[in-house]
Design a protein around this motif. Structure first.
Motif: not given
Ligand code: FES
Length: 163
Positions: A104, A47, A134, A60, A41, A49, A136-137
């Protein structure tokens, strides 16, 4: 640039590959090993992802050099279940609509898995705090939290039934 020989365990399988010293774990997983669950991401550690489990911790993988994973035990979402045999977290994400665009989701699920190993009886607040890395868009956090709490309840019921 000279490549380094790397050996690690990914989803229970020993794997070996060559990688340049500058390569990030996320790139080695996706491009050299073909493991596409962890997504890219932001590539700046924001993020989540790209989250994977490495030696019992959520990391990450965009901020870990592949060389740092030498000898490590890594689990990605692929290591939890497959389409014919979903992990209870995957099942609960599906049942409680915990995924929207889905981008995500692999990071969410692998992070939630570690969270439930560390705290099998989380409160809603624990889940929100534990999942704070984490993003979530689609901003569907409500159902993600519901899915994780439901998975915790299912896992605890299964443990009790097995006793
Ligand atoms: Fe690694 Fe966003 S891609 S945190």
């Amino acid at each position: 640039m000279a490549k380094t020989h790397l050996k690690m365990t990914v989803n229970g399988q020993e794997v070996e590959t060559l990688a340049e010293p500058r390569e990030l774990l996320i790139h080695v997983l996706r491009e050299r090993l073909g493991i596409k669950g962890p997504h890219i991401g932001c590539e700046t550690s924001h993020c989540g992802a790209c989250t994977v489990d490495m030696d019992g911790k959520s990391v990450k993988s965009c901020t870990v050099f592949a060389a740092q994973a030498e000898g490590a035990d890594i689990t990605t979402v692929e290591g939890l279940g497959d389409p014919d045999n979903l992990h209870v977290l995957q099942e609960m994400f599906r049942e409680h609509h915990g995924l929207q665009c889905g981008f995500c989701t692999p990071g969410m699920i692998i992070r939630a898995h570690r969270l439930l190993l560390e705290n099998p009886n989380p409160s809603e607040e624990d889940v929100r705090f534990g999942m704070a890395g984490n993003l979530c868009r689609c901003t569907g956090y409500q159902n993600i939290v519901k899915a994780i709490l439901a998975a915790a309840a299912e896992m605890n019921a299964a443990k009790e039934a097995a006793q």
